[in-house]
Write a protein that holds these residues in place. Sequence first.
Motif, PDB file in Angstrom:
ATOM      1  N   GLU A  54       0.831  -1.195   0.000  1.00  0.00           N
ATOM      2  CA  GLU A  54       0.000   0.000   0.000  1.00  0.00           C
ATOM      3  C   GLU A  54       0.867   1.247   0.000  1.00  0.00           C
ATOM      4  O   GLU A  54       1.965   1.266   0.575  1.00  0.00           O
ATOM      5  CB  GLU A  54      -0.930   0.030   1.223  1.00  0.00           C
ATOM      6  CG  GLU A  54      -0.223   0.113   2.551  1.00  0.00           C
ATOM      7  CD  GLU A  54      -1.174   0.360   3.721  1.00  0.00           C
ATOM      8  OE1 GLU A  54      -2.295   0.841   3.494  1.00  0.00           O
ATOM      9  OE2 GLU A  54      -0.766   0.078   4.866  1.00  0.00           O
ATOM     10  N   LEU A  55       0.350   2.285  -0.625  1.00  0.00           N
ATOM     11  CA  LEU A  55       1.011   3.581  -0.602  1.00  0.00           C
ATOM     12  C   LEU A  55       0.726   4.256   0.733  1.00  0.00           C
ATOM     13  O   LEU A  55      -0.422   4.444   1.107  1.00  0.00           O
ATOM     14  CB  LEU A  55       0.519   4.453  -1.757  1.00  0.00           C
ATOM     15  CG  LEU A  55       1.118   5.852  -1.831  1.00  0.00           C
ATOM     16  CD1 LEU A  55       2.617   5.791  -2.106  1.00  0.00           C
ATOM     17  CD2 LEU A  55       0.405   6.687  -2.899  1.00  0.00           C
ATOM     18  N   VAL A  56       1.780   4.600   1.417  1.00  0.00           N
ATOM     19  CA  VAL A  56       1.657   5.241   2.730  1.00  0.00           C
ATOM     20  C   VAL A  56       1.653   6.755   2.584  1.00  0.00           C
ATOM     21  O   VAL A  56       0.831   7.440   3.193  1.00  0.00           O
ATOM     22  CB  VAL A  56       2.825   4.804   3.634  1.00  0.00           C
ATOM     23  CG1 VAL A  56       2.807   5.580   4.948  1.00  0.00           C
ATOM     24  CG2 VAL A  56       2.777   3.313   3.892  1.00  0.00           C
ATOM     25  N   ALA A  57       2.586   7.263   1.790  1.00  0.00           N
ATOM     26  CA  ALA A  57       2.706   8.706   1.595  1.00  0.00           C
ATOM     27  C   ALA A  57       3.418   8.952   0.275  1.00  0.00           C
ATOM     28  O   ALA A  57       4.197   8.113  -0.188  1.00  0.00           O
ATOM     29  CB  ALA A  57       3.489   9.357   2.738  1.00  0.00           C
ATOM     30  N   ALA A  58       3.137  10.101  -0.317  1.00  0.00           N
ATOM     31  CA  ALA A  58       3.758  10.448  -1.586  1.00  0.00           C
ATOM     32  C   ALA A  58       3.973  11.951  -1.647  1.00  0.00           C
ATOM     33  O   ALA A  58       3.319  12.721  -0.922  1.00  0.00           O
ATOM     34  CB  ALA A  58       2.899   9.986  -2.763  1.00  0.00           C
ATOM     35  N   ILE A  59       4.891  12.351  -2.518  1.00  0.00           N
ATOM     36  CA  ILE A  59       5.213  13.758  -2.644  1.00  0.00           C
ATOM     37  C   ILE A  59       5.503  14.080  -4.106  1.00  0.00           C
ATOM     38  O   ILE A  59       6.201  13.325  -4.795  1.00  0.00           O
ATOM     39  CB  ILE A  59       6.409  14.115  -1.723  1.00  0.00           C
ATOM     40  CG1 ILE A  59       6.635  15.618  -1.668  1.00  0.00           C
ATOM     41  CG2 ILE A  59       7.675  13.356  -2.113  1.00  0.00           C
ATOM     42  CD1 ILE A  59       7.539  16.046  -0.510  1.00  0.00           C
ATOM     43  N   THR A  60       4.935  15.187  -4.571  1.00  0.00           N
ATOM     44  CA  THR A  60       5.133  15.593  -5.956  1.00  0.00           C
ATOM     45  C   THR A  60       6.443  16.360  -6.101  1.00  0.00           C
ATOM     46  O   THR A  60       7.149  16.629  -5.129  1.00  0.00           O
ATOM     47  CB  THR A  60       3.982  16.483  -6.419  1.00  0.00           C
ATOM     48  OG1 THR A  60       4.009  17.710  -5.654  1.00  0.00           O
ATOM     49  CG2 THR A  60       2.630  15.809  -6.215  1.00  0.00           C
ATOM     50  N   THR A  61       6.749  16.735  -7.333  1.00  0.00           N
ATOM     51  CA  THR A  61       7.983  17.484  -7.561  1.00  0.00           C
ATOM     52  C   THR A  61       7.939  18.873  -6.932  1.00  0.00           C
ATOM     53  O   THR A  61       8.992  19.443  -6.639  1.00  0.00           O
ATOM     54  CB  THR A  61       8.281  17.614  -9.054  1.00  0.00           C
ATOM     55  OG1 THR A  61       7.139  18.172  -9.717  1.00  0.00           O
ATOM     56  CG2 THR A  61       8.600  16.246  -9.682  1.00  0.00           C
ATOM     57  N   ASP A  62       6.743  19.409  -6.721  1.00  0.00           N
ATOM     58  CA  ASP A  62       6.653  20.716  -6.047  1.00  0.00           C
ATOM     59  C   ASP A  62       6.258  20.567  -4.582  1.00  0.00           C
ATOM     60  O   ASP A  62       5.798  21.514  -3.956  1.00  0.00           O
ATOM     61  CB  ASP A  62       5.694  21.652  -6.780  1.00  0.00           C
ATOM     62  CG  ASP A  62       4.257  21.157  -6.748  1.00  0.00           C
ATOM     63  OD1 ASP A  62       3.370  21.878  -7.231  1.00  0.00           O
ATOM     64  OD2 ASP A  62       4.019  20.048  -6.237  1.00  0.00           O
ATOM     65  N   SER A  63       6.446  19.357  -4.062  1.00  0.00           N
ATOM     66  CA  SER A  63       6.279  19.037  -2.630  1.00  0.00           C
ATOM     67  C   SER A  63       4.852  19.046  -2.127  1.00  0.00           C
ATOM     68  O   SER A  63       4.622  19.189  -0.916  1.00  0.00           O
ATOM     69  CB  SER A  63       7.171  19.930  -1.762  1.00  0.00           C
ATOM     70  OG  SER A  63       8.532  19.658  -2.018  1.00  0.00           O
TER      71      SER A  63
END
Length: 123
Positions: free
Chosen positions: A46-55
């Motif tokens: 499962e995905l716990v956390a994610a961050i884009t290129t602009d945070s």
Amino acid sequence: QVQLVESGGGLVQAGGSLRLSCAASGRTFSSYAMGWFRQAPGKERELVAAITTDSSTYYANSVKGRFTISRDNAKNTMYLQMNSLKPEDTAVYSCAARVGSYYYIAGKEYDYWGQGTQVTVSS
């Protein structure tokens, strides 16, 4: 190619904290959306956390308010600060990178993976 190496896992008591790091090498780290996944025995990843290129960030409901994801593009490193850990957080945690600005929930959308680090929370 991008190589990802996680560190910071270990054994901690319930209520404790850990900080995971994901160090990237290879192509430009800042151009990748990043994610932390986990997989417990007998359960799906499962995905716990994610961050884009602009945070901009995403958190699974189960970790909201307890985990914080961040990235330091100057150091080519992503972090996951985990507080108020629970036994149900026990899993292998892996970082992943995908080419592009935005994250996806599904692991199949990610292009590169680390080897994983074990997090064990005792009750």
